[in-house]
Design an enzyme around this catalytic site. Sequence first.
Site, PDB file in Angstrom:
ATOM      1  CG  ASN A 179      -0.476   0.703   2.254  1.00  0.00           C
ATOM      2  OD1 ASN A 179      -0.511   2.008   2.631  1.00  0.00           O
ATOM      3  ND2 ASN A 179       0.171  -0.128   3.213  1.00  0.00           N
TER       4      ASN A 179
ATOM      5  CG  PHE B 162       0.146   8.671   6.168  1.00  0.00           C
ATOM      6  CD1 PHE B 162      -0.072   7.718   7.054  1.00  0.00           C
ATOM      7  CD2 PHE B 162       1.561   8.574   5.579  1.00  0.00           C
ATOM      8  CE1 PHE B 162       0.956   6.778   7.480  1.00  0.00           C
ATOM      9  CE2 PHE B 162       2.376   7.829   5.929  1.00  0.00           C
ATOM     10  CZ  PHE B 162       2.083   6.703   6.678  1.00  0.00           C
TER      11      PHE B 162
ATOM     12  CB  SER C  19      10.437   7.434   6.722  1.00  0.00           C
ATOM     13  OG  SER C  19      11.413   7.652   5.721  1.00  0.00           O
TER      14      SER C  19
ATOM     15  CG  ASN D 290      13.782   6.434   2.892  1.00  0.00           C
ATOM     16  OD1 ASN D 290      14.740   5.464   2.622  1.00  0.00           O
ATOM     17  ND2 ASN D 290      12.545   6.260   2.382  1.00  0.00           N
ATOM     18  CB  THR D 291      14.336   9.663   9.273  1.00  0.00           C
ATOM     19  OG1 THR D 291      13.106   8.934   9.188  1.00  0.00           O
ATOM     20  CG2 THR D 291      14.093  11.091   9.851  1.00  0.00           C
TER      21      THR D 291
ATOM     22  CE  LYS E 169       2.942   0.620  12.719  1.00  0.00           C
ATOM     23  NZ  LYS E 169       1.719   0.639  12.640  1.00  0.00           N
TER      24      LYS E 169
ATOM     25  CG  ASN F 299       5.249   1.541   8.692  1.00  0.00           C
ATOM     26  OD1 ASN F 299       4.008   1.043   8.538  1.00  0.00           O
ATOM     27  ND2 ASN F 299       5.868   2.417   8.173  1.00  0.00           N
TER      28      ASN F 299
HETATM   29  C1  LIG Z   1      -3.351  -0.632   3.820  1.00  0.00           C
HETATM   30  C2  LIG Z   1      -2.581  -0.290   5.110  1.00  0.00           C
HETATM   31  C3  LIG Z   1      -2.584   0.920   5.546  1.00  0.00           C
HETATM   32  C4  LIG Z   1      -1.826   1.367   6.713  1.00  0.00           C
HETATM   33  N1  LIG Z   1      -2.052   2.648   7.299  1.00  0.00           N
HETATM   34  C5  LIG Z   1      -1.317   2.482   8.293  1.00  0.00           C
HETATM   35  C6  LIG Z   1      -1.166   3.905   8.885  1.00  0.00           C
HETATM   36  O1  LIG Z   1      -2.025   4.803   8.580  1.00  0.00           O
HETATM   37  N2  LIG Z   1      -0.268   4.013  10.060  1.00  0.00           N
HETATM   38  C7  LIG Z   1       0.164   3.194  10.475  1.00  0.00           C
HETATM   39  O2  LIG Z   1       1.136   3.551  11.587  1.00  0.00           O
HETATM   40  N3  LIG Z   1       0.434   2.113   9.890  1.00  0.00           N
HETATM   41  C8  LIG Z   1      -0.362   1.745   8.937  1.00  0.00           C
HETATM   42  N4  LIG Z   1      -0.315   0.643   8.304  1.00  0.00           N
HETATM   43  C9  LIG Z   1       0.798  -0.425   8.736  1.00  0.00           C
HETATM   44  C10 LIG Z   1       0.031  -1.297   9.842  1.00  0.00           C
HETATM   45  O3  LIG Z   1      -0.400  -0.754  11.015  1.00  0.00           O
HETATM   46  C11 LIG Z   1       1.066  -2.555  10.212  1.00  0.00           C
HETATM   47  O4  LIG Z   1       2.156  -1.910  10.913  1.00  0.00           O
HETATM   48  C12 LIG Z   1       1.639  -3.322   9.212  1.00  0.00           C
HETATM   49  O5  LIG Z   1       0.752  -3.362   8.143  1.00  0.00           O
HETATM   50  C13 LIG Z   1       2.301  -4.626   9.702  1.00  0.00           C
HETATM   51  O6  LIG Z   1       1.495  -5.487  10.249  1.00  0.00           O
HETATM   52  P1  LIG Z   1       0.416  -6.673   9.308  1.00  0.00           P
HETATM   53  O7  LIG Z   1       1.552  -7.332   8.354  1.00  0.00           O
HETATM   54  O8  LIG Z   1       0.058  -7.673  10.328  1.00  0.00           O
HETATM   55  O9  LIG Z   1      -0.454  -6.050   8.310  1.00  0.00           O
HETATM   56  C14 LIG Z   1      -0.921   0.210   7.188  1.00  0.00           C
HETATM   57  C15 LIG Z   1      -0.919  -1.000   6.641  1.00  0.00           C
HETATM   58  C16 LIG Z   1      -1.761  -1.419   5.777  1.00  0.00           C
HETATM   59  C17 LIG Z   1      -1.711  -2.723   4.846  1.00  0.00           C
HETATM   60  C1  LIG Z   2       5.497   3.136   6.951  1.00  0.00           C
HETATM   61  O1  LIG Z   2       6.251   2.720   6.034  1.00  0.00           O
HETATM   62  C2  LIG Z   2       5.884   3.215   4.835  1.00  0.00           C
HETATM   63  C3  LIG Z   2       6.616   2.622   3.805  1.00  0.00           C
HETATM   64  O2  LIG Z   2       7.014   1.327   4.024  1.00  0.00           O
HETATM   65  C4  LIG Z   2       5.987   4.822   4.818  1.00  0.00           C
HETATM   66  O3  LIG Z   2       5.702   5.341   3.627  1.00  0.00           O
HETATM   67  C5  LIG Z   2       5.052   5.295   6.019  1.00  0.00           C
HETATM   68  O4  LIG Z   2       5.647   6.800   6.169  1.00  0.00           O
HETATM   69  C6  LIG Z   2       5.509   4.713   7.289  1.00  0.00           C
HETATM   70  N1  LIG Z   2       5.046   5.119   8.483  1.00  0.00           N
HETATM   71  C7  LIG Z   2       3.569   4.781   8.799  1.00  0.00           C
HETATM   72  C8  LIG Z   2       2.945   5.541  10.001  1.00  0.00           C
HETATM   73  O5  LIG Z   2       2.924   4.167   8.357  1.00  0.00           O
HETATM   74  C1  LIG Z   3       1.397   9.377   8.833  1.00  0.00           C
HETATM   75  C2  LIG Z   3       2.811   9.995   9.052  1.00  0.00           C
HETATM   76  O1  LIG Z   3       2.958  10.817   9.885  1.00  0.00           O
HETATM   77  N1  LIG Z   3       3.949   9.298   8.408  1.00  0.00           N
HETATM   78  C3  LIG Z   3       5.350   9.752   8.573  1.00  0.00           C
HETATM   79  C4  LIG Z   3       6.109   8.917   9.407  1.00  0.00           C
HETATM   80  O2  LIG Z   3       7.379   8.897   9.645  1.00  0.00           O
HETATM   81  C5  LIG Z   3       7.992   9.593   8.250  1.00  0.00           C
HETATM   82  C6  LIG Z   3       9.518   9.919   8.662  1.00  0.00           C
HETATM   83  O3  LIG Z   3       9.900   9.437  10.032  1.00  0.00           O
HETATM   84  C7  LIG Z   3       7.300  10.213   7.359  1.00  0.00           C
HETATM   85  O4  LIG Z   3       8.231  10.439   6.237  1.00  0.00           O
HETATM   86  C8  LIG Z   3       6.187   9.906   7.326  1.00  0.00           C
HETATM   87  O5  LIG Z   3       5.381  10.657   6.581  1.00  0.00           O
END
Ligand SMILES: Cc1cc2nc3c(=O)[nH]c(=O)nc-3n(C[C@H](O)[C@H](O)[C@H](O)COP(=O)(O)O)c2cc1C
Ligand SMILES: *[C@@H]1O[C@H](CO)[C@@H](O)[C@H](O)[C@H]1NC(C)=O
Ligand SMILES: CC(=O)N[C@H]1CO[C@H](CO)[C@@H](O)[C@@H]1O
Length: 444
Positions: free
Chosen positions: A173, A177, A257, A259-260, A300, A329
């Site tokens: 995915n 956000f 990230s 890549n931070t 996270k 993540n």
């Molecule tokens: C469609 C999708 C959307 C996600 N959106 C977020 C998000 O908004 N914020 C976040 O911290 N993690 C997000 N995640 C990451 C999940 O919370 C989780 O950390 C990650 O999918 C690994 O767990 P899993 O293998 O059980 O899915 C998302 C994952 C998926 C698949």
């Molecule tokens: C999670 O990881 C993805 C790339 O794998 C990144 O784009 C995203 O910012 C990260 N953070 C969250 C909260 O999902």
């Molecule tokens: C939803 C969100 O805040 N995502 C951020 C998570 O952190 C990285 C940097 O560490 C950002 O690039 C993402 O946009």
Amino acid sequence: MRAYFRSSAFLSQLKSKIRTTTNASTTTLRSSIIPTPIALTIGLAGAAVGGYYLLDARSAFHEYVLCPLIRNATDGEQGHKLGILFMKFGLAPRLFNEYATDHTDVLGVNVFGTRLRTPIGLAAGLDKDGEAIESLFNSGFSYVEIGSITPEPQPGNPKPRFFRLPRDEAVINRYGFNSSGHFNVIGTLKIRLAKLLNAFSTSHPGDEKPSSNAFREGKLLGINLGKNKTGDEVEDYVKGVNRLSPYADVLVINVSSPNTPGLRDLQSEEKLTNLLSTVVKERDSSGPNLLGKLPPVLVKVAPDLTEPEIESIANSAKEAKVDGIIMSNTTIQRPVDRLLTTDSELINQAGGLSGKPLKPISLKALRTLRKYTKDSNLVLIGCGGISSGKDALEFGKAGATFIQLYTSFAYKGPGLPAKVRDELAAELKKEGKTWEQIIGEDDK
Ligand SMILES: Cc1cc2nc3c(=O)[nH]c(=O)nc-3n(C[C@H](O)[C@H](O)[C@H](O)COP(=O)(O)O)c2cc1C
Ligand SMILES: *[C@@H]1O[C@H](CO)[C@@H](O)[C@H](O)[C@H]1NC(C)=O
Ligand SMILES: CC(=O)N[C@H]1CO[C@H](CO)[C@@H](O)[C@@H]1O
Ligand SMILES: *[C@@H]1O[C@H](CO)[C@@H](O)[C@H](O)[C@H]1NC(C)=O
Ligand SMILES: *[C@@H]1O[C@H](CO)[C@@H](O)[C@H](O)[C@H]1NC(C)=O
Ligand SMILES: CC(=O)N[C@H]1CO[C@H](CO)[C@@H](O)[C@@H]1O
């Protein structure tokens, strides 16, 4: 201050607090609770096929018929949306008799001042806007994390941005956000709270107050705070803590990230420590949540970090006195040798990979994190590719106090939390141990 929490006074004050702070978002809110024609049609169809069997979260129907059917009829994002829609209107199946059979003796775990009934939680990103909280708890999760929620509404990336890899039980995915923003979500949470408080004060006329924002014994509601695509990171997280901590039992911020820019040197460790300290300070000064408790702050992180980066994050987390770390993540890696999917166009879609192929990556990262945190009070939360009780046990032994999942739930449907729970309890009984006894067992 304490007497304030004596129940009846507490409840009525709380109710008026919710009322008086109702804000500009009421209009959007109202529109979000008036069923649209499509929702209504689905609702009626749902009711028509209702009945106990379909409403029992554990019936195989969901895993083997409904979920595949939805997968066939929708693209990834439509499927996700449909699921949320069902749950929003309470049409999701629920786990009956949950409290009679939840193996709390074996699975209960003390964390953040609560005894969680089971160590099984839902990860962020499924219910981004907090629309389906009741249904999610009802399917058996002990912890539900909504979000990520950004300060201002933002649309996220252009579609398509959600890709299924069914053979691998994985997803890629790049939602970017999409979020309806703090104020809309707060509006949704207030409506939920008002309903629950009414029900609670009817059923608890005495001195009691709800034990958490889950409004369920031994369960917690987490809120994951995001930042807008543009704007200042620190400011966005501070706003998030300030605005959303009243509604949260747990707050989560992401430093995911990989890549931070240069998390690699001391200077960036200092920058991260500053960010985390600022967030913790804001939590402290925002004061207790609506139920009188100070929500813990979790960070996270991504599984793609190098060992020095993980060590650096652990140091920052300790110094800033955050309460825990979620590993992990999604991953930007593509472990092609372990993927069954061969469609390279699909595999090479930009975005984060989640689900089964992520498991070895996140588990390894969790072990590394444990190495650098076991001398501290930091609570570790395991996430990434968990789909069974056995998986959960592995993360527990590697150091997770509790676990979260997302992708497997999307594939297997609402029966999964109970299935994981029962399997985990059976595994532990085989070993003659409780969940609390095995936490971190691999590295004691
Ligand atoms: C469609 C999708 C959307 C996600 N959106 C977020 C998000 O908004 N914020 C976040 O911290 N993690 C997000 N995640 C990451 C999940 O919370 C989780 O950390 C990650 O999918 C690994 O767990 P899993 O293998 O059980 O899915 C998302 C994952 C998926 C698949
Ligand atoms: C999670 O990881 C993805 C790339 O794998 C990144 O784009 C995203 O910012 C990260 N953070 C969250 C909260 O999902
Ligand atoms: C939803 C969100 O805040 N995502 C951020 C998570 O952190 C990285 C940097 O560490 C950002 O690039 C993402 O946009
Ligand atoms: C849905 O099922 C039909 C019939 O089995 C099949 O031909 C089609 O490829 C499937 N579509 C998707 C998106 O899976
Ligand atoms: C973000 O996308 C998901 C999936 O389409 C959807 O359920 C959610 O409502 C969206 N949120 C916003 C604010 O667009
Ligand atoms: C305050 C802020 O930075 N708001 C931004 C949130 O994200 C949207 C979409 O990227 C921007 O349009 C806002 O300016």
